[in-house]
Design a protein around this motif. Structure first.
Motif, mmCIF file in Angstrom:
data_model
loop_
_atom_site.group_PDB
_atom_site.id
_atom_site.type_symbol
_atom_site.label_atom_id
_atom_site.label_comp_id
_atom_site.label_asym_id
_atom_site.label_seq_id
_atom_site.Cartn_x
_atom_site.Cartn_y
_atom_site.Cartn_z
ATOM 1 N N ALA A 443 0.748 -1.012 -0.021
ATOM 2 C CA ALA A 443 -0.026 -0.092 -0.037
ATOM 3 C C ALA A 443 0.935 1.215 0.120
ATOM 4 O O ALA A 443 2.007 1.332 0.524
ATOM 5 C CB ALA A 443 -0.873 -0.026 1.215
ATOM 6 N N GLY A 444 0.340 2.338 -0.576
ATOM 7 C CA GLY A 444 1.351 3.587 -0.612
ATOM 8 C C GLY A 444 0.476 4.775 -0.470
ATOM 9 O O GLY A 444 -0.793 4.735 -0.688
ATOM 10 N N ASP A 445 1.209 5.854 -0.617
ATOM 11 C CA ASP A 445 0.872 7.173 -0.536
ATOM 12 C C ASP A 445 1.493 8.042 -1.848
ATOM 13 O O ASP A 445 2.007 7.408 -2.845
ATOM 14 C CB ASP A 445 1.019 8.124 0.661
ATOM 15 N N ASP A 446 1.355 9.278 -2.037
ATOM 16 C CA ASP A 446 1.909 10.121 -2.984
ATOM 17 C C ASP A 446 3.018 10.747 -2.887
ATOM 18 O O ASP A 446 3.553 11.615 -3.778
ATOM 19 C CB ASP A 446 0.593 10.793 -3.521
ATOM 20 N N SER A 447 3.630 10.774 -1.709
ATOM 21 C CA SER A 447 4.980 11.215 -1.469
ATOM 22 C C SER A 447 5.839 10.569 -2.024
ATOM 23 O O SER A 447 5.993 9.389 -2.576
ATOM 24 C CB SER A 447 5.062 11.222 0.174
ATOM 25 N N VAL A 448 7.015 11.423 -2.077
ATOM 26 C CA VAL A 448 8.188 10.801 -2.845
ATOM 27 C C VAL A 448 8.555 9.465 -2.026
ATOM 28 O O VAL A 448 9.104 9.662 -1.176
ATOM 29 C CB VAL A 448 9.413 11.907 -3.244
ATOM 30 N N GLY A 449 8.739 8.346 -2.886
ATOM 31 C CA GLY A 449 9.188 7.325 -2.145
ATOM 32 C C GLY A 449 8.200 6.598 -1.061
ATOM 33 O O GLY A 449 8.357 5.676 -0.152
ATOM 34 N N GLY A 450 7.283 7.511 -1.007
ATOM 35 C CA GLY A 450 5.980 6.961 0.059
ATOM 36 C C GLY A 450 5.394 5.731 -0.202
ATOM 37 O O GLY A 450 4.606 5.257 0.539
ATOM 38 N N ALA A 451 5.452 5.126 -1.440
ATOM 39 C CA ALA A 451 4.936 4.090 -1.771
ATOM 40 C C ALA A 451 5.341 2.886 -1.134
ATOM 41 O O ALA A 451 4.834 1.815 -1.166
ATOM 42 C CB ALA A 451 4.850 3.739 -3.295
ATOM 43 N N LEU A 452 6.486 2.943 -0.291
ATOM 44 C CA LEU A 452 6.926 1.914 0.300
ATOM 45 C C LEU A 452 7.516 2.178 1.707
ATOM 46 O O LEU A 452 8.543 2.946 1.718
ATOM 47 C CB LEU A 452 8.154 1.427 -0.504
ATOM 48 N N GLY A 453 6.960 1.700 2.788
ATOM 49 C CA GLY A 453 7.302 1.956 4.089
ATOM 50 C C GLY A 453 8.731 1.031 4.316
ATOM 51 O O GLY A 453 9.313 0.195 3.722
ATOM 52 N N ASP A 454 9.526 1.574 5.208
ATOM 53 C CA ASP A 454 11.049 1.073 5.220
ATOM 54 C C ASP A 454 10.772 -0.267 5.782
ATOM 55 O O ASP A 454 11.629 -1.280 5.461
ATOM 56 C CB ASP A 454 11.774 1.562 6.470
ATOM 57 N N ALA A 455 9.866 -0.670 6.426
ATOM 58 C CA ALA A 455 9.691 -2.196 7.180
ATOM 59 C C ALA A 455 8.946 -2.978 6.271
ATOM 60 O O ALA A 455 8.908 -4.360 6.522
ATOM 61 C CB ALA A 455 8.904 -2.000 8.509
ATOM 62 N N THR A 456 8.206 -2.489 5.282
ATOM 63 C CA THR A 456 7.414 -3.595 4.318
ATOM 64 C C THR A 456 8.116 -4.546 3.713
ATOM 65 O O THR A 456 7.804 -5.706 3.807
ATOM 66 C CB THR A 456 6.750 -2.404 3.237
ATOM 67 N N PRO A 457 9.254 -4.426 2.850
ATOM 68 C CA PRO A 457 10.066 -5.381 2.337
ATOM 69 C C PRO A 457 10.241 -6.726 3.539
ATOM 70 O O PRO A 457 10.206 -7.619 3.273
ATOM 71 C CB PRO A 457 11.108 -4.955 1.824
ATOM 72 N N GLY A 458 10.843 -6.227 4.764
ATOM 73 C CA GLY A 458 11.292 -7.260 5.653
ATOM 74 C C GLY A 458 10.197 -7.846 6.243
ATOM 75 O O GLY A 458 10.244 -9.131 6.433
ATOM 76 N N LEU A 459 9.060 -6.867 6.420
ATOM 77 C CA LEU A 459 7.805 -7.773 6.808
ATOM 78 C C LEU A 459 7.236 -8.959 6.216
ATOM 79 O O LEU A 459 6.877 -9.979 6.278
ATOM 80 C CB LEU A 459 6.817 -6.718 7.132
ATOM 81 N N VAL A 460 7.052 -8.373 4.584
ATOM 82 C CA VAL A 460 6.613 -9.454 3.613
ATOM 83 C C VAL A 460 7.556 -10.748 3.511
ATOM 84 O O VAL A 460 7.305 -12.032 3.594
ATOM 85 C CB VAL A 460 6.643 -8.583 2.214
ATOM 86 N N GLY A 461 8.745 -10.423 3.589
ATOM 87 C CA GLY A 461 10.018 -11.621 3.645
ATOM 88 C C GLY A 461 9.757 -12.361 4.691
ATOM 89 O O GLY A 461 9.788 -13.767 4.427
ATOM 90 N N THR A 462 9.664 -11.837 5.939
ATOM 91 C CA THR A 462 9.579 -12.778 7.162
ATOM 92 C C THR A 462 8.375 -13.672 7.104
ATOM 93 O O THR A 462 8.339 -14.619 7.467
ATOM 94 C CB THR A 462 9.658 -11.845 8.431
ATOM 95 N N ALA A 463 7.199 -12.806 6.678
ATOM 96 C CA ALA A 463 5.977 -13.588 6.523
ATOM 97 C C ALA A 463 6.043 -14.771 5.891
ATOM 98 O O ALA A 463 5.399 -15.813 5.944
ATOM 99 C CB ALA A 463 4.809 -12.524 6.149
ATOM 100 N N ALA A 464 6.573 -14.456 4.583
ATOM 101 C CA ALA A 464 6.744 -15.415 3.545
ATOM 102 C C ALA A 464 7.503 -16.662 4.239
ATOM 103 O O ALA A 464 7.155 -17.873 3.830
ATOM 104 C CB ALA A 464 7.251 -14.849 2.378
ATOM 105 N N ALA A 465 8.731 -16.255 4.492
ATOM 106 C CA ALA A 465 9.630 -17.480 5.150
ATOM 107 C C ALA A 465 8.681 -18.117 6.271
ATOM 108 O O ALA A 465 8.827 -19.502 6.316
ATOM 109 C CB ALA A 465 10.943 -16.787 5.823
ATOM 110 N N SER A 466 8.048 -17.487 7.218
ATOM 111 C CA SER A 466 7.333 -18.377 8.151
ATOM 112 C C SER A 466 6.288 -19.110 7.421
ATOM 113 O O SER A 466 6.139 -20.254 8.119
ATOM 114 C CB SER A 466 6.625 -17.231 9.157
ATOM 115 N N GLY A 467 5.512 -18.526 6.509
ATOM 116 C CA GLY A 467 4.684 -19.707 6.009
ATOM 117 C C GLY A 467 5.076 -20.648 5.413
ATOM 118 O O GLY A 467 4.663 -21.812 5.334
ATOM 119 N N ARG A 468 6.410 -20.611 4.604
ATOM 120 C CA ARG A 468 7.071 -21.775 3.836
ATOM 121 C C ARG A 468 7.572 -22.710 5.178
ATOM 122 O O ARG A 468 7.261 -24.037 4.978
ATOM 123 C CB ARG A 468 8.158 -21.177 3.297
#
Length: 552
Positions: A443-468
């Motif tokens: 999910a994102g907003d319209d600010s420069v680079g705001g389309a991605l929070g700093d923690a998002t990639p890590g959260l998705v990666g950790t969630a995917a690893a946990s699911g696997r």
């Protein structure tokens, strides 16, 4: 007198049989629709051939040059659209010793008459050199596709393939200069894929002008390069490659298309090293009332062209009829969970329709020639996601995992926005249920680079690893209770919808007044070398894909 037994309650064992019935019927209908599409040609398909041989940009009118050329031919000699623009165009180039871009400009300015050039086709002394010239142009297009496949493979080898699922962001900035800055910033913060929207094409703009006010991006020779134009995609690809070299991984570029230019977008994707093309083949039919046959022919040609490249294709959920999350048809707020409780059949009816049309879109793409190993599918329709009802997206993803084995699933931005902070928990559940997630949009907003929070990639990666890890170390149970009932009812409804398509036709089932773009559709005649190239087998067979890293 004994009463007859009622219908048997659904069981987990009955779901595969229901799924097989849906998939089998979708395959039959997809083959039928794809075969019909191959018997036609369109303004967009002819534009794609011109784009492939080197006609780019806008002309003096401010409209796409390839579109002006094809429409001029269709207006002056409509029958020539059926036999194709490629050979008359090549004859003009040979006669006047001009490059494709120069020929196109001369045609638009009225200095070359393609209808007159077409009369020379019966003269072998003139048509033979033109055919050789056209073959050389199309061979160069294939060479360019292949070169980009090799370049992508080499970059992936040097920097490494992105993790799966990769984290995607959507960039909606018009000016590619601003979009490049924002894309670099998003990659720096962990994004693996940046997706942009292709500008609505001129043909659709013309048709929509009589129906709705146009609020599309600016066009014309003085307008900045749109991010989704060929020139914009080239610049954005360069920016992503440069940033990838800095961060040490290869970011992906995605485009989302809608409108009447699907075949041309496919050529551009192959030329500009686009990684993923996102599309819902039925979206233009439902949202813009595009003629059904025209839309299917365009998408069949686009799928065949994409098959010549190593680009992945991501299909949407097959239905845009769904009410936006939290909004009623009249625009007022509503509680989707309350709707489901008040009318349990509502969820199965809407979900079944969406699932049926997605299954049909998948079968259609494969029958049009697109390889299944590069075909991704949307994991969940937006209407099914809501923070107060996590069961619905769990069921939707479970059904697609069952119905479409071997395909990666895409969690769209709308899903991320709808479920909010609960997305990582759902990713764990989906992966534990053996869903193969290829892309998860943030999910994102319209600010420069705001389309991605700093923690998002890590959260998705950790969630995917946990699911696997859960899937690997313990058995995850089958659907049961209310979820099982909903899944079974959804598959039954999907089968019913496909049966309606078989009986009444797709246009009748979609229930939309269609007609836009119909004037750009004609039944193709034999002997069009441009369309023969479009429909022809991808050169080099599986070799092209293997050089690009197989089923990336």
């Amino acid at each position: 007198m004994t009463s007859s037994p009622g219908p048997l309650a659904p069981s987990a064992e009955s779901l595969p049989a229901l799924a097989d019935a849906v998939r089998d019927l979708a395959d039959v209908l997809g083959a039928r629709l794809a075969a019909g599409a191959r018997q036609h040609t369109t303004v967009a398909a002819q534009r794609a051939v011109l784009r492939a041989i080197g006609v780019t940009g806008v002309g003096s009118t401010g409209r796409p040059l390839a579109l002006d050329v094809v429409e001029r031919l269709a207006a002056t000699e409509p029958s020539l659209l059926a036999s194709g623009i490629a050979l008359p165009f090549a004859i003009a180039a040979h006669e006047y010793d001009l490059e494709p871009q120069q020929v196109a400009t001369e045609i638009v300015e009225g200095h070359v008459d393609l209808a007159a050039e077409a009369t020379l086709l019966s003269h072998r002394a003139r048509s033979a050199p033109a055919r050789a010239l056209l073959d050389a142009w199309l061979s160069e297009a294939d060479d360019r596709f292949d070169a980009n496949a090799v370049a992508r493979a080499e970059l992936a080898t040097m920097l490494g393939e992105p993790r799966l699922p990769c984290v995607g962001v959507e960039e909606r900035t018009f000016d590619v200069r601003d979009a490049s800055v924002r894309a670099r910033h998003a990659v720096r913060r962990g994004a693996d894929l940046v997706r942009v929207r292709i500008p609505r094409d001129g043909e659709l703009r013309d048709d929509l002008g009589a129906i709705a006010p146009e609020d599309e991006w600016p066009v014309g020779s003085d307008a900045p390069a749109p991010t989704g134009s060929q020139r914009g995609l080239s610049m954005l690809r360069t920016a992503l490659d440069e940033e990838g070299a800095i961060v040490g991984r290869a970011p992906r570029l995605g485009v989302r298309r809608v409108g009447l230019a699907a075949p041309e977008v496919a050529v551009v994707a192959g030329f500009e090293r686009v990684d993923v093309v996102f599309v819902d083949p039925l979206e233009a039919i439902e949202q813009a009332a595009v003629d059904v046959d025209r839309a299917l022919t365009d998408h069949a040609a686009a799928d065949a062209l994409l098959a010549r490249t190593d680009v992945r294709l991501a299909l949407g959920c097959g239905s845009s009829i769904a009410i936006e999350v939290g909004t009623d048809v009249d625009g007022s707020d509503h509680d989707p969970a309350a709707t489901d409780r008040a009318d349990p059949g509502h969820g199965a009816a809407v979900s079944g329709r969406s699932l049926a049309l997605q299954a049909l879109s998948r079968a259609f793409a494969i029958r049009a020639g697109f390889p299944p190993d590069r075909l991704d599918l949307a994991a969940c329709p937006p209407f099914a996601a809501h923070p107060d009802r996590p069961m619905r997206p769990l069921v939707e993803v479970a059904l697609r995992t069952l119905l479409f084995p071997g395909h990666r699933l895409v969690v769209e931005r709308e899903i991320a926005e709808a479920v909010g902070p609960g997305l990582p928990c759902l990713v764990v559940a989906w992966m534990a249920g053996r869903a193969d997630l290829g892309i998860v949009f943030a999910a994102g907003d319209d600010s420069v680079g705001g389309a991605l929070g700093d923690a998002t990639p890590g959260l998705v990666g950790t969630a995917a690893a946990s699911g696997r890890a859960l899937a690997a170390c313990r058995s995850v149970g089958d659907l049961q209770g209310e979820a099982l009932d909903l899944a079974a009812a959804t598959l039954v409804e999907a089968r019913r919808v496909l049966a309606e398509v078989e009986r009444r036709g797709l246009a009748a089932v979609l229930g939309r007044a269609s007609g836009l773009g119909a004037r750009g559709l004609v039944r193709a005649s034999d002997g069009d070398p441009g369309m023969a190239w479009v429909w022809g087998p991808e050169r080099g067979g599986a070799g092209t894909r293997s050089r690009a890293g197989g089923s990336r």
